[in-house]
Design a protein around this motif. Structure first.
Motif, PDB file in Angstrom:
ATOM      1  N   HIS A  29       1.036  -1.102  -0.051  1.00 56.24           N
ATOM      2  CA  HIS A  29       0.425   0.027   0.202  1.00 56.24           C
ATOM      3  C   HIS A  29       1.190   1.157   0.118  1.00 56.24           C
ATOM      4  CE1 HIS A  29      -4.291  -2.199  -0.037  1.00 56.24           C
ATOM      5  NE2 HIS A  29      -3.495  -2.705   0.739  1.00 56.24           N
ATOM      6  N   HIS A  30       1.551   1.149   0.635  1.00 53.00           N
ATOM      7  CA  HIS A  30       2.512   2.370   0.310  1.00 53.00           C
ATOM      8  C   HIS A  30       3.709   2.793  -0.917  1.00 53.00           C
ATOM      9  CE1 HIS A  30       1.406   2.535   4.644  1.00 53.00           C
ATOM     10  NE2 HIS A  30       1.819   1.991   4.699  1.00 53.00           N
ATOM     11  N   ALA A  31       3.654   1.841  -1.446  1.00 53.47           N
ATOM     12  CA  ALA A  31       4.408   1.954  -2.953  1.00 53.47           C
ATOM     13  C   ALA A  31       3.794   2.016  -3.983  1.00 53.47           C
ATOM     14  CB  ALA A  31       5.334   0.237  -2.068  1.00 53.47           C
ATOM     15  N   LYS A  32       4.010   3.815  -3.914  1.00 54.75           N
ATOM     16  CA  LYS A  32       2.832   4.645  -4.705  1.00 54.75           C
ATOM     17  C   LYS A  32       4.101   4.356  -5.572  1.00 54.75           C
ATOM     18  CE  LYS A  32      -1.546   4.355  -3.492  1.00 54.75           C
ATOM     19  NZ  LYS A  32      -0.968   3.246  -2.579  1.00 54.75           N
ATOM     20  N   PRO A  33       3.527   4.854  -7.505  1.00 50.65           N
ATOM     21  CA  PRO A  33       3.937   5.312  -8.380  1.00 50.65           C
ATOM     22  C   PRO A  33       4.743   6.339  -8.022  1.00 50.65           C
ATOM     23  CG  PRO A  33       1.876   4.259  -9.045  1.00 50.65           C
ATOM     24  CD  PRO A  33       2.148   4.062  -7.747  1.00 50.65           C
ATOM     25  N   GLY A  34       3.945   7.380  -7.031  1.00 53.10           N
ATOM     26  CA  GLY A  34       4.508   9.186  -6.767  1.00 53.10           C
ATOM     27  C   GLY A  34       6.027   8.759  -5.880  1.00 53.10           C
ATOM     28  N   LEU A  35       5.962   7.483  -5.191  1.00 52.80           N
ATOM     29  CA  LEU A  35       7.479   7.451  -4.645  1.00 52.80           C
ATOM     30  C   LEU A  35       8.358   7.518  -5.677  1.00 52.80           C
ATOM     31  CD1 LEU A  35       9.223   6.712  -2.190  1.00 52.80           C
ATOM     32  CD2 LEU A  35       7.659   3.982  -2.358  1.00 52.80           C
ATOM     33  N   ILE A  36       7.798   6.148  -6.627  1.00 49.76           N
ATOM     34  CA  ILE A  36       9.332   5.978  -7.431  1.00 49.76           C
ATOM     35  C   ILE A  36       9.790   7.251  -8.256  1.00 49.76           C
ATOM     36  CG2 ILE A  36      10.037   4.916  -9.618  1.00 49.76           C
ATOM     37  CD1 ILE A  36       7.368   2.240  -8.456  1.00 49.76           C
ATOM     38  N   ARG A  37       8.433   8.700  -8.767  1.00 48.80           N
ATOM     39  CA  ARG A  37       8.946   9.503  -9.562  1.00 48.80           C
ATOM     40  C   ARG A  37       9.582  10.531  -8.724  1.00 48.80           C
ATOM     41  NH1 ARG A  37       5.273  10.845 -13.767  1.00 48.80           N
ATOM     42  NH2 ARG A  37       4.091   9.349 -13.958  1.00 48.80           N
ATOM     43  N   ALA A  38       9.449   9.979  -7.142  1.00 48.59           N
ATOM     44  CA  ALA A  38      10.280  11.517  -6.276  1.00 48.59           C
ATOM     45  C   ALA A  38      11.368  10.880  -6.469  1.00 48.59           C
ATOM     46  CB  ALA A  38       9.310  11.386  -4.901  1.00 48.59           C
ATOM     47  N   LEU A  39      11.563   9.713  -5.652  1.00 43.35           N
ATOM     48  CA  LEU A  39      12.984   9.045  -6.198  1.00 43.35           C
ATOM     49  C   LEU A  39      14.096   9.719  -7.478  1.00 43.35           C
ATOM     50  CD1 LEU A  39      12.842   5.497  -4.794  1.00 43.35           C
ATOM     51  CD2 LEU A  39      13.626   7.709  -3.286  1.00 43.35           C
ATOM     52  N   ILE A  40      13.495   9.477  -8.379  1.00 39.74           N
ATOM     53  CA  ILE A  40      14.291   9.301  -9.637  1.00 39.74           C
ATOM     54  C   ILE A  40      14.027  11.260  -9.555  1.00 39.74           C
ATOM     55  CG2 ILE A  40      12.485   9.271 -11.315  1.00 39.74           C
ATOM     56  CD1 ILE A  40      15.482   7.797 -11.945  1.00 39.74           C
ATOM     57  N   ALA A  41      13.089  11.859  -9.695  1.00 35.43           N
ATOM     58  CA  ALA A  41      14.062  13.019  -9.763  1.00 35.43           C
ATOM     59  C   ALA A  41      14.935  13.955  -8.726  1.00 35.43           C
ATOM     60  CB  ALA A  41      12.203  14.176  -9.366  1.00 35.43           C
ATOM     61  N   GLU A  42      15.448  12.956  -7.832  1.00 33.31           N
ATOM     62  CA  GLU A  42      16.628  13.481  -6.686  1.00 33.31           C
ATOM     63  C   GLU A  42      17.409  13.277  -7.834  1.00 33.31           C
ATOM     64  OE1 GLU A  42      16.628  11.518  -3.387  1.00 33.31           O
ATOM     65  OE2 GLU A  42      14.289  12.036  -2.513  1.00 33.31           O
ATOM     66  N   ARG A  43      17.266  12.828  -8.834  1.00 30.76           N
ATOM     67  CA  ARG A  43      18.750  11.948  -9.724  1.00 30.76           C
ATOM     68  C   ARG A  43      18.778  12.453 -10.871  1.00 30.76           C
ATOM     69  NH1 ARG A  43      17.042   8.616  -5.179  1.00 30.76           N
ATOM     70  NH2 ARG A  43      18.785   7.872  -4.169  1.00 30.76           N
ATOM     71  N   VAL A  44      17.389  12.682 -11.617  1.00 33.27           N
ATOM     72  CA  VAL A  44      17.765  12.869 -13.206  1.00 33.27           C
ATOM     73  C   VAL A  44      17.099  14.363 -13.485  1.00 33.27           C
ATOM     74  CG1 VAL A  44      16.701  11.673 -14.890  1.00 33.27           C
ATOM     75  CG2 VAL A  44      17.681  10.148 -13.529  1.00 33.27           C
ATOM     76  N   ASP A  45      17.427  14.948 -14.370  1.00 34.04           N
ATOM     77  CA  ASP A  45      16.763  16.052 -14.820  1.00 34.04           C
ATOM     78  C   ASP A  45      15.182  15.610 -15.172  1.00 34.04           C
ATOM     79  OD1 ASP A  45      17.537  18.392 -17.036  1.00 34.04           O
ATOM     80  OD2 ASP A  45      15.516  18.264 -17.263  1.00 34.04           O
ATOM     81  N   PRO A  46      14.335  16.830 -15.096  1.00 36.73           N
ATOM     82  CA  PRO A  46      12.769  16.706 -15.029  1.00 36.73           C
ATOM     83  C   PRO A  46      12.435  16.384 -16.150  1.00 36.73           C
ATOM     84  CG  PRO A  46      13.385  18.701 -13.697  1.00 36.73           C
ATOM     85  CD  PRO A  46      14.687  18.156 -14.284  1.00 36.73           C
TER      86      PRO A  46
END
Lengths: 545, 374
Positions: free
Chosen positions: A50-67
């Motif tokens: 329940h806690h692993a939502k796509p939004g979380l994955i987006r947040a992780l990649i946003a910290e690492r890759v140019d949006p």
């Protein structure tokens, strides 16, 4: 995790069903408990985080890759998990620990608090290679999409012990991952798990499309016919547990539990048995268009207002079990007799009987199919999408059995339209322009203009997809993000023959109409846009207001 | 390597020499637009009176490499490397152009007011970048290029320039080509696991097929490799030019039993043809940079996707742009938007050219591609 990732990778590229079953079987044979049980759960859709939502994955990649580069990549790849697994930067220093196992991941995610998950996930992504990252992200977002149905996975389980898939199906609903009791039984170390569930899913019997020779070769007297309703095939199962607790469930055709979306219907399942029928929205005894039903399906939460405005109903056409007795082995006619009594005993206007269509010859049936309202469907005729033909003597057998059930759909509607806009697809079609907005001509004073009337995503062959894709790329006149406007003048453009199942008035579309289930029937390279249809053709197809 | 200006490797001394030679004063008044423009046939150099890789017949063409979307027949004059000239003659016949002129790598040819020098692009046999020098302005048109090692093509040489015209076939950060050895190992591992199944490898007829064969040889596989008829003439041409491909034999005319367990190379489209029905239970592999994206690999029906590309991946595109020292980048075909955006983040002026007609033969986007070769 790596062996599970390798399995997913091979399954994704394996087109042959038998080879897929063999791959899953080999995995289940070689992988130890409890990892294989969680692998099976993942394949059958039994793991939810329940806690692993796509939004979380987006947040992780946003910290690492140019949006911007992320957005372009995602648009191209068409799948969030795959985009992130490909983009994830290799850590500067390789961590000195092995990649996580599947059971480790599942258990850690279950026990972790919401705030811990991003850190856990980032560490695993650093430890895994591209294939492993992909599998992990697919797993936690619950969208494997590797062409493996729950049924296929259960078939592989059955093969471990030389059993039939339906035997696995029938004990399935009482079981939990990592399925030790199931493996113990299948592999001969333990007893059959008790089917403690009084309302299990029973795989539905399916129909073949009727072909001309089917009618020619078969005696109509041996068959029964009923309307094919334009709703959703469901199985309503209910019963009482040994401790007196009630169990009520609504399953889709593939065994998904739809109960959450239809609480109103669920509380009407007061019986003990299992009905095979069509889920419809019914107001004052009249079936509503499919579009209305769709509004209920797409809701995450069901509000009292929605329940009151769009009450769900079941139109029953078969009975699979009654009072703990499995009656699937009985002939259709006998089951029908029991069904009529069963539905009458429930006495609920929202659980009614799908009527039979009387006919003596195939010609009679053809006449009913082409004009349902004059042949018994009455006011509900617009919700009829054809007829079902069932052998009177046929038992209820899971799957698509040859020569027993046939569906005979009404001919779809057709219109010649002009391609106006194209957008890149997702999933299998990603990177191809595969979503098409098309229009027809509308008189505007002295001239005519094209107005969009719908969007089509399928119906074309792979070869046609490439042709359209090439046309789009070479005839782009404008770009709006992922959308391209293609040339559409009277002389230049692509004419598409669009097939659809029905038409409704719509205030949301500029054209005033909305198509149901539109798809590309043919590419009309032989026609010029000027030859495409006018809006009047569509308006004439609208049902009377 | 001879020529008026040595290609730049890493020594900064070389760089200084380049800038002394470039006429800084006149450069400041010149822009790449003054030298190169676009017309219906493609990139046109007015000061030299020639097109580069024109998509329609023109009076004078300079051709970067032999893929059919870059090298077309019917021009009145063609300048290219001797290998590219030979490839064009093999594919289109000796009369593919009225007049032809070959230039070795590093050799400078004056056309009109412009000095033209070809440098290796590392893409396929004979592939070249084209350096244009005019009134102190240096512009490099890269054609297609890659930085990965390739036993069948001369290695890419970075050339300093003011403006760099680059391809962008794989210009998205999701494209990172893995080391080719690992990809060839996947093929040979599968071959070891299923020794009785034919392994069909779909690979573009010019360049990719020969590179895959050479890589299989490097990995130690020395049994005869079977090839589709569409690869025959180009494989011969490579062998004549000194690229050792080991023993190659034709698929045609063999009994089914004799095809079992073989490694077979063919143009990608042949894997879907009737041609492929002669193999019993084959494993179908594709060698292409697109295999990196699952949806693309599945679209093609790959069971064994091999990520082997003759184009630069994202990291190599970015590194190459920085190495050229270019202040301005033009992006020709592929994923222009992402590369233009990245250039912006690096303070490099960049624009997409939106060229139409490229990418049709080989790894071009959205196209099944394949055996245009003979």
């Amino acid at each position: 995790m790596n062996r599970f990732a390798a399995l997913l990778d091979r399954l994704a590229y394996e087109p042959r069903r038998n080879a897929k079953i063999a791959l899953v079987e080999a995995y289940l044979r070689s992988e130890p408990d409890p990892d294989r049980g969680y692998g099976l759960a993942a394949l059958t859709g039994g793991l939810v985080f329940h806690h692993a939502k796509p939004g979380l994955i987006r947040a992780l990649i946003a910290e690492r890759v140019d949006p911007v580069l992320f957005a372009m990549s995602y648009d191209y790849v068409g799948d969030l998990s795959e985009t992130v697994s490909l983009l994830w930067p290799t850590p500067e220093a390789t961590p000195n620990e092995p990649p996580p196992g599947l059971a480790e991941v599942v258990l850690a995610l279950r026990s972790a608090g919401k705030v811990d998950i991003p850190r856990l996930l980032a560490r695993w992504l650093d430890l895994l290679d591209e294939t492993g990252r992909f599998a992990l992200l697919k797993l936690i977002t619950g969208a494997l999409r590797i062409g493996v149905s729950s049924r296929l996975a259960k078939t592989a389980v059955a093969r471990l012990g030389g059993r039939e898939p339906d035997e696995v199906e029938e004990v399935w609903h009482g079981l939990e991952p990592p399925y030790r009791a199931l493996f113990d039984w299948i592999e001969g170390r333990g007893p059959r798990p008790e089917a403690v569930d009084p309302a299990p899913f029973r795989p539905p019997m399916l129909a073949h499309a009727l072909e001309e020779r089917d009618a020619a070769e078969n005696d109509p007297a041996l068959f029964r016919a009923e309307w094919k309703w334009d709703g959703i095939r469901v199985q309503a199962a209910a019963g009482t547990m040994a401790d007196g607790r009630r169990v009520q469930r609504l399953f889709s055709r593939s065994g998904e539990d739809l109960s959450g979306a239809f609480p109103d219907l669920l509380e009407r399942l007061t019986f003990d048995g299992a009905i095979d029928g069509e889920l419809l929205v019914m107001i004052d005894g009249r079936v509503q268009p499919f579009a209305t039903l769709q509004q209920r399906l797409n809701r995450k939460t069901v509000t009292p207002k929605l329940l009151a405005e769009m009450p769900a109903a079941i139109r029953a056409y078969d009975l699979l079990a009654e009072g703990g007795e499995d009656i699937r082995a009985l002939p259709f006619d006998d089951r029908r007799t029991r069904l009529e009594a069963f539905v009458a005993a429930i006495g609920d206007p929202l659980i009614d009987l799908s009527p039979m269509i009387p006919f003596e010859t195939w010609e009679d049936l053809a006449a009913a199919r082409s004009d349902p309202s004059a042949h018994g469907a009455g006011a509900d005729a617009e919700a009829v999408e054809g007829v079902m033909i069932k052998r009177a003597a046929a038992p209820y057998v899971p799957g698509r059995v040859k020569g027993e059930w046939f569906k005979w759909k009404r001919d779809p509607y057709n219109v010649d339209a002009v391609l106006m806009y194209a957008q890149r697809g997702h999933g299998k079609r990603s990177s191809f322009y595969s979503d098409y907005t098309f229009g027809v001509w509308k008189p505007n004073g002295e001239t005519r203009e094209l107005v969009p009337v719908g969007k089509a995503y399928f119906g074309f062959t792979d070869e046609e997809l490439k042709e359209i894709d090439r046309f789009v790329r070479n005839n782009t006149v404008n770009r709006f993000g992922p959308v391209r406007e293609v040339v559409h003048t009277a002389e230049q453009g692509l004419v598409i023959e669009v097939a659809f199942e029905g038409l409704n008035r719509s205030t949301r579309h500029k054209s005033g109409v909305a198509m149901r289930f539109p798809r590309v029937a043919r590419l009309r390279w032989d026609k010029k846009p000027a030859d495409a249809d006018e809006i009047a053709v569509l308006l004439a197809m609208l049902p009377e207001a | 390597m001879t020529g008026p200006i040595a290609p730049i490797h890493s020594a900064n001394i070389g760089l200084a020499a380049v800038y002394r030679q470039a006429d800084a004063l006149s450069y400041w008044s010149m822009r790449a637009e003054d030298l190169l423009s676009l017309d219906a046939a493609g990139l046109y150099c007015a000061a030299g009176g020639f097109h580069i890789d024109p998509v329609r017949p023109v009076a004078r063409a300079v051709v970067t490499h032999g893929h059919s979307d870059h090298a077309r027949s019917g021009h009145r004059a063609v300048l290219a490397t001797p290998e590219t000239i030979a490839i064009m003659a093999t594919r289109y016949g000796e009369d593919f152009t009225v007049a032809r002129q070959s230039a070795e790598y590093g050799e400078t040819v004056r056309i009109g007011e412009v000095d033209v020098t070809l440098y290796p692009a590392g893409h396929v046999l004979g592939s070249a970048q084209i350096l244009l020098e005019w009134r102190g302005l240096r512009v490099v048109v890269s054609g297609d290029y890659k930085r990965q090692a390739d036993p069948t093509a001369a290695a890419f040489v970075p050339v300093r320039c003011h403006a760099f015209v680059t391809e962008a076939t794989f210009a998205l950060p999701v494209f990172r080509h893995p080391p080719v050895r690992g990809e060839i190992a996947k093929l040979l591992d599968s071959h070891a696991l299923f020794p009785d199944r034919t392994h069909i490898v779909g690979a573009y007829a010019l360049g990719k097929a020969q590179r895959v064969i050479a890589l299989i040889r490097e990995a130690g596989y020395d049994a005869p490799i079977l090839i589709h008829g569409g690869l025959d003439r180009l494989c011969r041409l490579y062998a004549e030019r000194g690229v050792d491909l080991g023993p190659l034999e034709a698929v045609a005319g063999r009994a089914k039993a004799d095809l079992a367990g073989r490694i077979v190379l063919c143009p990608p489209s042949a894997t879907q043809d009737l041609w492929a029905r002669r193999f019993a239970d084959p494993v179908t592999a594709f060698a292409s940079g697109w295999m990196r994206v699952r949806a693309r690999a599945r679209q093609k029906g790959a069971e064994l996707p091999l990520v082997i590309s003759d184009h630069s991946d994202w990291d190599d595109l970015c590194d190459t742009i920085l190495e050229t020292g270019a202040e301005e980048v033009w992006v020709t075909h592929g994923q222009e938007d992402a590369l233009v955006h990245w250039c912006g983040t690096q303070g490099i002026r960049a624009k997409p050219l939106n060229l139409i007609g490229y990418g049709d033969e080989e790894e071009g986007e959205g196209v099944a591609a394949g055996g245009a070769a003979g």
